[in-house]
Design an enzyme around this catalytic site. Structure first.
Site, PDB file in Angstrom:
ATOM      1  N   ASP A   1      -2.440 -18.607   1.093  1.00  0.00           N
ATOM      2  CA  ASP A   1      -3.411 -19.349   0.267  1.00  0.00           C
ATOM      3  C   ASP A   1      -4.081 -20.432   1.108  1.00  0.00           C
ATOM      4  O   ASP A   1      -5.302 -20.633   1.059  1.00  0.00           O
ATOM      5  CB  ASP A   1      -2.748 -19.922  -1.000  1.00  0.00           C
ATOM      6  CG  ASP A   1      -1.400 -20.582  -0.757  1.00  0.00           C
ATOM      7  OD1 ASP A   1      -0.891 -20.530   0.386  1.00  0.00           O
ATOM      8  OD2 ASP A   1      -0.847 -21.161  -1.719  1.00  0.00           O
TER       9      ASP A   1
ATOM     10  N   LYS B   1       3.589 -15.614   3.034  1.00  0.00           N
ATOM     11  CA  LYS B   1       3.831 -16.355   1.787  1.00  0.00           C
ATOM     12  C   LYS B   1       5.337 -16.553   1.708  1.00  0.00           C
ATOM     13  O   LYS B   1       5.999 -16.145   0.753  1.00  0.00           O
ATOM     14  CB  LYS B   1       3.262 -15.531   0.609  1.00  0.00           C
ATOM     15  CG  LYS B   1       3.253 -16.231  -0.724  1.00  0.00           C
ATOM     16  CD  LYS B   1       2.224 -17.341  -0.840  1.00  0.00           C
ATOM     17  CE  LYS B   1       2.387 -18.078  -2.149  1.00  0.00           C
ATOM     18  NZ  LYS B   1       1.598 -19.333  -2.199  1.00  0.00           N
TER      19      LYS B   1
ATOM     20  N   ASP C   1     -11.944  -9.374   4.439  1.00  0.00           N
ATOM     21  CA  ASP C   1     -13.209  -9.358   3.689  1.00  0.00           C
ATOM     22  C   ASP C   1     -13.804 -10.768   3.687  1.00  0.00           C
ATOM     23  O   ASP C   1     -15.008 -10.953   3.865  1.00  0.00           O
ATOM     24  CB  ASP C   1     -12.992  -8.905   2.237  1.00  0.00           C
ATOM     25  CG  ASP C   1     -13.412  -7.459   2.020  1.00  0.00           C
ATOM     26  OD1 ASP C   1     -13.251  -6.660   2.963  1.00  0.00           O
ATOM     27  OD2 ASP C   1     -13.905  -7.135   0.915  1.00  0.00           O
TER      28      ASP C   1
ATOM     29  N   TYR D   1       0.822  -1.205   0.000  1.00  0.00           N
ATOM     30  CA  TYR D   1       0.000   0.000   0.000  1.00  0.00           C
ATOM     31  C   TYR D   1       0.860   1.261   0.000  1.00  0.00           C
ATOM     32  O   TYR D   1       0.468   2.283  -0.548  1.00  0.00           O
ATOM     33  CB  TYR D   1      -0.904   0.029   1.243  1.00  0.00           C
ATOM     34  CG  TYR D   1      -2.178  -0.753   1.095  1.00  0.00           C
ATOM     35  CD1 TYR D   1      -2.156  -2.126   0.906  1.00  0.00           C
ATOM     36  CD2 TYR D   1      -3.412  -0.116   1.150  1.00  0.00           C
ATOM     37  CE1 TYR D   1      -3.333  -2.844   0.781  1.00  0.00           C
ATOM     38  CE2 TYR D   1      -4.590  -0.825   1.030  1.00  0.00           C
ATOM     39  CZ  TYR D   1      -4.549  -2.184   0.845  1.00  0.00           C
ATOM     40  OH  TYR D   1      -5.711  -2.887   0.721  1.00  0.00           O
TER      41      TYR D   1
ATOM     42  N   ASP E   1      -6.045  -7.311   4.136  1.00  0.00           N
ATOM     43  CA  ASP E   1      -7.176  -6.688   3.449  1.00  0.00           C
ATOM     44  C   ASP E   1      -8.079  -7.783   2.868  1.00  0.00           C
ATOM     45  O   ASP E   1      -9.293  -7.783   3.052  1.00  0.00           O
ATOM     46  CB  ASP E   1      -6.658  -5.778   2.328  1.00  0.00           C
ATOM     47  CG  ASP E   1      -7.786  -5.160   1.535  1.00  0.00           C
ATOM     48  OD1 ASP E   1      -8.736  -4.653   2.165  1.00  0.00           O
ATOM     49  OD2 ASP E   1      -7.730  -5.190   0.287  1.00  0.00           O
TER      50      ASP E   1
END
Ligand code: IPM
Ligand code: MN
Length: 353
Positions: free
Chosen positions: A219, A187, A247, A142, A243
């Site tokens: 994942d 990751k 959600d 970001y 983020d």
């Protein structure tokens, strides 16, 4: 206590839910003898339209000088399909996070018993799911170096040791208060930034021997969250992964309109719903005010006003049990309630308690 609150209603349904949050805050303060004052400030598309900046200096100063910020939502479709727009409402949110040093975003994923049938997951999977995601909020892609021309573009996922250490400390603090199970999501099989996260977490873990620390690739975590959400207690991850995962987490409860969040860091903490500005519903009195109202509960709890937070949570649960619900979670045959009616019901519950 004296509470100086900066109120940032923003865009879309923001002003409608903001009003309900403020009314609940006022009612609770009256009940418990706190003194509360509000200062309203512009942000998002509303601020772009009025002063050409999604997070004006004046808004920053009002936030900085407050004890807490009650934030609602920003975003307007007129910017979404215009990749050439120079300023966007979302930049206001990012500026607020950066300027207030809000590096820790706390997003609880809770289920409400009476809404479990609304979850996209089968009831037996989601029952009892209760975890929090700690999302790093001021680093990573970001805010890393960016480049864009017509043929090439990149975002850099940069993290420094102090940034990683401070967010992991927050995560361990929550893990110690909860069920002492921390899952570090990364990751590390592909990304250098993740390998540094994992290395630092492994160094820190022995300082918290009571906490069971485990590591999970993002994942796999995305999959595990829908296969076995009860596995998680506290999850910590970098900005972009957080983020996306939050959600995903927010729909597990049955309605996105139910989950609040807190962003904390170096300056004034911000309390806000997880959902966005839902521009299509603006002015229709149909948006669920519960996430905003529960963000007021988080605000009180942040200041160690536990009883105040508890009363709000009790009132919210009572409204759900009484079927005083906005349309997206209403059961057939029950009455019709809008944003305002749900908020007023909760305020009355608090007053009469
Ligand atoms: C969120 C939102 C923001 C984010 C957007 C609006 C910039 O999606 O708070 O999760 O990506 O952080
Ligand atoms: Mn998001």
């Amino acid at each position: 206590m004296d509470f100086k609150i900066a109120v940032l209603p923003g865009d879309g349904i923001g002003p409608e839910i903001s009003k309900q949050g403020v009314d609940v805050m006022t009612a609770v303060c009256e009940k418990f003898g706190h003194n509360v004052t509000y200062k309203y400030a512009l942000c998002g598309a509303d601020a772009i339209d009025k002063v050409g900046n999604p997070f004006p200096q004046e808004t920053f100063e009002i936030c900085r000088d407050a004890d807490a910020v009650l934030f609602s939502a920003v975003g307007d479709p007129k910017f979404d399909n215009d990749p050439t727009a120079k300023v966007r409402p979302e930049q206001g949110l990012l500026a607020m996070r950066k300027q207030l040093g809000l590096f820790a975003n706390i997003r609880p994923v809770e289920t409400f018993k009476c809404l479990i049938h609304k979850s996209p997951l089968r009831a037996e999977l989601v029952e009892g799911a209760d975890f929090i995601c700690i999302r790093e909020l001021t680093g990573g892609m970001y805010f890393g170096e960016k480049y864009q021309d017509d043929d090439k573009a990149y975002d850099t996922n940069a993290y420094t040791r102090p940034e990683i250490e401070r967010i992991l400390k927050v995560a361990y603090k929550y893990a110690m208060k909860r069920n002492k199970h921390l899952t570090v999501v990364d990751k590390a099989n592909v990304l250098a930034s993740s390998r540094l996260w994992r290395k630092i977490a492994q160094e820190m873990a022995p300082n918290y021997p009571e906490v069971n620390t485990d590591f999970m690739y993002v994942d796999n975590a995305a999959m595990r969250m829908i296969q076995e959400p009860t596995f998680f207690d506290v999850m910590v991850t970098e900005n972009t992964f957080g983020d996306i995962l939050t959600d995903e987490g927010s729909v597990i409860s049955g309605s996105m309109g139910l989950l609040p969040s807190a962003s904390t860091g170096e300056s004034t903490p911000v309390f806000e719903p997880i959902h966005g500005s839902w521009p299509q519903a603006k002015g229709l009195n149909i948006a669920n005010p519960l996430a905003q109202i529960l963000s007021v509960a988080m605000l009180f709890e942040y200041f160690d006003c536990k009883e105040e937070g508890k009363l709000i949570r009790e009132a919210v649960n009572a409204s759900l049990d009484a079927n005083v619900r906005t349309p997206e979670i209403q059961v057939e045959g029950a009455g019709k309630y809008g944003t305002k009616e749900v908020g007023e019901w909760i305020v009355n519950y608090i007053k009469n308690k």
